[in-house]
Design a protein around this motif. Structure first.
Motif, PDB file in Angstrom:
ATOM      1  N   ILE A  74       0.845  -1.189   0.000  1.00 20.14           N
ATOM      2  CA  ILE A  74       0.000   0.000   0.000  1.00 20.14           C
ATOM      3  C   ILE A  74       0.883   1.243   0.000  1.00 20.14           C
ATOM      4  CG2 ILE A  74      -1.782   1.251   1.305  1.00 20.14           C
ATOM      5  CD1 ILE A  74      -2.533  -1.514   2.532  1.00 20.14           C
ATOM      6  N   PRO A  75       0.737   2.137  -0.976  1.00 23.40           N
ATOM      7  CA  PRO A  75      -0.290   2.133  -2.017  1.00 23.40           C
ATOM      8  C   PRO A  75       0.096   1.452  -3.322  1.00 23.40           C
ATOM      9  CG  PRO A  75       0.866   4.218  -2.072  1.00 23.40           C
ATOM     10  CD  PRO A  75       1.470   3.435  -0.944  1.00 23.40           C
ATOM     11  N   ASP A  76       1.369   1.091  -3.518  1.00 19.07           N
ATOM     12  CA  ASP A  76       1.753   0.548  -4.816  1.00 19.07           C
ATOM     13  C   ASP A  76       2.799  -0.536  -4.647  1.00 19.07           C
ATOM     14  OD1 ASP A  76       1.802   0.274  -7.573  1.00 19.07           O
ATOM     15  OD2 ASP A  76       1.826   2.432  -7.930  1.00 19.07           O
ATOM     16  N   GLU A  77       3.195  -1.136  -5.746  1.00 17.67           N
ATOM     17  CA  GLU A  77       4.009  -2.354  -5.705  1.00 17.67           C
ATOM     18  C   GLU A  77       5.395  -2.170  -5.086  1.00 17.67           C
ATOM     19  OE1 GLU A  77       5.378  -3.731  -9.666  1.00 17.67           O
ATOM     20  OE2 GLU A  77       4.420  -1.909 -10.404  1.00 17.67           O
ATOM     21  N   THR A  78       5.960  -0.992  -5.155  1.00 21.52           N
ATOM     22  CA  THR A  78       7.298  -0.776  -4.597  1.00 21.52           C
ATOM     23  C   THR A  78       7.265  -0.062  -3.240  1.00 21.52           C
ATOM     24  OG1 THR A  78       7.539   1.305  -5.805  1.00 21.52           O
ATOM     25  CG2 THR A  78       8.322  -0.695  -6.903  1.00 21.52           C
ATOM     26  N   SER A  79       6.078   0.180  -2.697  1.00 24.02           N
ATOM     27  CA  SER A  79       5.948   0.991  -1.488  1.00 24.02           C
ATOM     28  C   SER A  79       6.539   0.334  -0.247  1.00 24.02           C
ATOM     29  CB  SER A  79       4.476   1.318  -1.226  1.00 24.02           C
ATOM     30  OG  SER A  79       3.925   2.052  -2.302  1.00 24.02           O
ATOM     31  N   TRP A  80       6.640  -0.993  -0.238  1.00 23.63           N
ATOM     32  CA  TRP A  80       7.148  -1.692   0.939  1.00 23.63           C
ATOM     33  C   TRP A  80       8.529  -2.284   0.691  1.00 23.63           C
ATOM     34  CZ3 TRP A  80       2.109  -4.541   2.928  1.00 23.63           C
ATOM     35  CH2 TRP A  80       1.247  -3.579   3.459  1.00 23.63           C
ATOM     36  N   GLY A  81       9.282  -1.655  -0.219  1.00 23.05           N
ATOM     37  CA  GLY A  81      10.702  -1.951  -0.325  1.00 23.05           C
ATOM     38  C   GLY A  81      11.133  -2.952  -1.367  1.00 23.05           C
ATOM     39  N   ASN A  82      10.201  -3.529  -2.118  1.00 22.27           N
ATOM     40  CA  ASN A  82      10.579  -4.494  -3.148  1.00 22.27           C
ATOM     41  C   ASN A  82      10.580  -3.843  -4.531  1.00 22.27           C
ATOM     42  OD1 ASN A  82      11.033  -7.024  -1.770  1.00 22.27           O
ATOM     43  ND2 ASN A  82       8.861  -6.979  -1.250  1.00 22.27           N
ATOM     44  N   PRO A  83      11.472  -4.276  -5.433  1.00 20.15           N
ATOM     45  CA  PRO A  83      11.529  -3.690  -6.774  1.00 20.15           C
ATOM     46  C   PRO A  83      10.394  -4.202  -7.650  1.00 20.15           C
ATOM     47  CG  PRO A  83      13.075  -5.497  -6.616  1.00 20.15           C
ATOM     48  CD  PRO A  83      12.490  -5.319  -5.241  1.00 20.15           C
ATOM     49  N   PRO A  84      10.165  -3.588  -8.806  1.00 21.61           N
ATOM     50  CA  PRO A  84       9.154  -4.095  -9.734  1.00 21.61           C
ATOM     51  C   PRO A  84       9.444  -5.538 -10.136  1.00 21.61           C
ATOM     52  CG  PRO A  84       9.866  -1.893 -10.388  1.00 21.61           C
ATOM     53  CD  PRO A  84      10.799  -2.348  -9.299  1.00 21.61           C
ATOM     54  N   VAL A  85       8.395  -6.262 -10.442  1.00 25.22           N
ATOM     55  CA  VAL A  85       8.517  -7.672 -10.805  1.00 25.22           C
ATOM     56  C   VAL A  85       9.057  -7.798 -12.230  1.00 25.22           C
ATOM     57  CG1 VAL A  85       7.223  -9.808 -11.179  1.00 25.22           C
ATOM     58  CG2 VAL A  85       6.658  -8.314  -9.246  1.00 25.22           C
ATOM     59  N   THR A  86       9.940  -8.779 -12.413  1.00 23.75           N
ATOM     60  CA  THR A  86      10.509  -9.047 -13.735  1.00 23.75           C
ATOM     61  C   THR A  86      10.378 -10.536 -14.050  1.00 23.75           C
ATOM     62  OG1 THR A  86      12.716  -9.514 -12.860  1.00 23.75           O
ATOM     63  CG2 THR A  86      12.218  -7.210 -13.419  1.00 23.75           C
ATOM     64  N   ARG A  87      10.530 -10.867 -15.323  1.00 25.19           N
ATOM     65  CA  ARG A  87      10.543 -12.267 -15.725  1.00 25.19           C
ATOM     66  C   ARG A  87      11.692 -13.007 -15.046  1.00 25.19           C
ATOM     67  NH1 ARG A  87       8.430 -15.314 -19.690  1.00 25.19           N
ATOM     68  NH2 ARG A  87       7.508 -13.501 -20.744  1.00 25.19           N
ATOM     69  N   ALA A  88      12.820 -12.318 -14.891  1.00 26.38           N
ATOM     70  CA  ALA A  88      13.985 -12.955 -14.266  1.00 26.38           C
ATOM     71  C   ALA A  88      13.662 -13.438 -12.859  1.00 26.38           C
ATOM     72  CB  ALA A  88      15.157 -11.984 -14.246  1.00 26.38           C
ATOM     73  N   LEU A  89      12.793 -12.722 -12.142  1.00 24.29           N
ATOM     74  CA  LEU A  89      12.413 -13.146 -10.799  1.00 24.29           C
ATOM     75  C   LEU A  89      11.736 -14.509 -10.850  1.00 24.29           C
ATOM     76  CD1 LEU A  89      11.927 -12.718  -7.754  1.00 24.29           C
ATOM     77  CD2 LEU A  89       9.847 -11.464  -8.363  1.00 24.29           C
ATOM     78  N   PHE A  90      10.775 -14.669 -11.755  1.00 19.76           N
ATOM     79  CA  PHE A  90      10.072 -15.943 -11.844  1.00 19.76           C
ATOM     80  C   PHE A  90      10.982 -17.052 -12.368  1.00 19.76           C
ATOM     81  CE2 PHE A  90       6.243 -13.082 -12.200  1.00 19.76           C
ATOM     82  CZ  PHE A  90       5.850 -13.299 -10.886  1.00 19.76           C
TER      83      PHE A  90
END
Length: 580
Positions: free
Chosen positions: A74-90
């Motif tokens: 909250i409010p967005d995907e990077t608000s709690w310290g994690n970077p945007p999701v990438t294919r490399a993550l999966f």
């Protein structure tokens, strides 16, 4: 708790659970056996088994991993310290052996107003993209409604029609968006359902059953792949107390849908999981709590052909930024045991990872040794020991040291120091499950006996991963006088190779002191902490709880077995501390 911890843990774990858990414990251990038989609930209806397809899908999801504190943030995907999701993550997650991801999503902060409650198109596109990325890597995906549970769904009892209209609108949009996705996408009705201002559990069960039925009707009615998609339904609070399981069993008997699974969460025996009441070890009590929980779930569902997903598991206070709350070796024993017992009970497990396990920037495990233990537990058992530390005094004679081996069905294969095997009979002996390191070997390993870890050994077994043993030189810790205010006190500490395990606090009259007045052993972080090499910190919450002008004796327990006493006194807003 700190803002950093708030970002690392899911919403429920940022609030205090002490009153509810204590009440539940008292009822379970004391009151319930005293109730007359007429006060106990009747046996719930027996739900029909799920289809082979549902059981096969849930089995294929084992093991799973949570993309926590990202799309639920909250409010967005990077608000709690994690970077945007990438294919490399999966790709990384899949390469580490995971077969599925749980995708927690908070929808409400990305919605328009009544009556449509339209989900923001850009947000829906982000969720769709991450679902498709995971599916394209041949991962199963479990998509849910997450922090909405406490942000607005929890007022269902007092604002029934508004909440139900919004819940219906939200799931109608989600179901329409994903109706034609792969059957490897499963949907979960709501995360950790909770309701405010209710008359008790009977009303809570009724409200959750209503939500689950609406969710079921919407998804099935949306057609396409949703007509036969796997749906996952939670218990109240996603808790595995028998009443919660029975209530969900009643729901399933009513729905009679063969493509359903159930879900609960598990974060360990609560005192051990947060380091309170002296529970610093994964002991028999913690084991029994785990086996009891998984047995109840098995008996209620998996034994009846209904698959179960442990949708989140970890330890409540596990946090790479705050080492020491739960000792490293005790963590490893917990995860080793959990993975094995879940496997024996045919439960699919999904590790809660808010960034504290996998560093999503570097795509490296923050504690590779711990993750190796977790991964091994999916397929086999590993040997462990009573401790992963052997303490040798810095001065004086070095004597032999003994550890108890927990073989867990394996055979002990020997000890290594780096690439060098230690010699049985000279460096160590084994008698039954007792491993003894000889004085001669320890003398060579500690060298000049500088404070701290001087050598690291590996105990190897016939299966699983090795057990690390640190050989540590230490002296008795020394604490110095300090003064400050009720905002907190930093006690100068020379740890001298030792590590803090826990803290007791008592008044001179024998009463317990501190926020947890039901135990003398106070909770790490709530009353005290030790994250630096030069001080033990006493918190503002600890001093707020103290009586004015009443001396408190603190007993600091260290992992070497040393105990150091210290006195503190609060007088108004001033606090003083001195060695005993």
């Amino acid at each position: 708790m700190t803002r950093r911890l708030a970002r690392l843990l899911p919403r429920r774990r940022r609030s205090s659970r002490i009153p509810r858990r204590l009440t539940a414990l008292v009822l379970a251990l004391v009151l319930l056996p005293l109730l007359p038989a007429t006060a106990l609930a009747a046996d719930p209806p027996v739900p029909p088994p799920s289809s082979p397809a549902a059981r096969s899908a849930v089995a294929a999801m084992q093991p799973g991993w949570n993309l926590g504190n990202t799309y639920d943030a909250i409010p967005d995907e990077t608000s709690w310290g994690n970077p945007p999701v990438t294919r490399a993550l999966f790709q990384k997650v899949k390469s580490q052996g995971f077969k599925s991801i749980r995708l927690p999503v908070t929808w409400g902060i990305h919605q328009g107003s009544a009556p449509d409650y339209r989900i923001d198109a850009a947000w829906m596109a982000k969720v769709r993209q991450v679902v498709d990325l995971a599916l394209s890597e041949d991962l199963y995906v479990l998509l849910n409604m997450h922090h909405d549970s406490w942000m607005w769904v929890n007022t269902l009892s007092t604002d029934h029609d508004t909440v139900l209209t919004r819940y219906t609108a939200t799931w109608t949009q989600i179901a329409a968006e994903f109706r034609d996705r792969s059957p490897r996408l499963a949907l979960e009705s709501i995360n950790e359902p909770t309701f405010s201002d209710t008359a008790g559990d009977d009303e809570n069960y009724r409200l959750l059953a209503e939500l689950n039925k609406v969710f079921h009707r919407i998804v099935r009615g949306s057609g396409g792949g949703n007509a036969n998609r796997l749906l996952v339904l939670p218990t109240l609070y996603t808790n595995a107390d028998q009443g919660r399981l029975d209530a969900l069993a009643t729901e399933l008997a009513d729905l009679r849908d063969p493509m359903v699974a159930t879900t609960v969460h598990f974060y360990g025996w609560w005192p051990f999981s947060v380091n309170i009441a002296g529970y610093t070890r994964f002991d028999a009590t913690s084991e029994q709590d785990l086996t009891g929980t998984f047995d109840r779930v098995h008996n209620a569902f998996t034994a009846r052909g209904i698959p179960v997903v442990i949708g989140e598991y970890a330890l409540l206070a596990y946090d790479h930024n705050r080492p020491g709350i739960i000792q490293r070796g005790e963590q490893r024993k917990y995860f080793e045991f959990l993975g094995d017992y879940a496997r024996r009970r045919n439960l699919t497990t999904m590790l809660w990872d808010a960034g504290q396990f996998l560093n999503r920037t570097t795509l490296q495990w923050r504690d590779a040794e711990l993750f190796g233990q977790i991964r091994a537990s999916w397929t086999t058992r590993s040997g462990t020991a009573s401790s992963d530390m052997v303490f040798v005094p810095k001065s004086g004679a070095v004597t032999s040291q003994e550890l108890t081996l927990n073989l867990n069905g394996t055979d002990f294969q020997g000890l290594r120091h780096g690439s060098r095997p230690l010699l049985r009979g000279r460096d160590y002996t084994v008698s039954g499950n007792r491993l003894t390191l000889t004085a001669a070997a320890l003398t060579a390993l500690v060298g000049d006996r500088a404070h701290g870890v001087n050598a690291t050994l590996e105990a190897r077994f016939s299966r699983g991963v090795p057990w690390r043993i640190d050989v540590i030189s230490h002296d008795r810790p020394v604490l110095s006088s300090a003064s400050g205010n009720t905002g907190g006190l930093s006690v100068p500490t020379q740890f001298r190779g030792d590590m803090l395990a826990t803290m007791e606090a008592k008044y001179d009259d024998g009463g317990n002191a501190g926020p947890a007045d039901w135990t003398s052993y106070q909770q790490w972080d709530t009353a005290f902490s030790a994250y630096t090499g030069d001080a033990i910190k006493l918190t503002a919450e600890f001093f707020t709880s103290l009586r004015d002008n009443a001396r408190v004796t603190l007993t600091f327990h260290f992992w070497s077995g040393a105990k150091v006493t210290y006195h503190v006194t609060k007088s108004g807003s001033t606090v003083t501390g001195s060695p005993a």
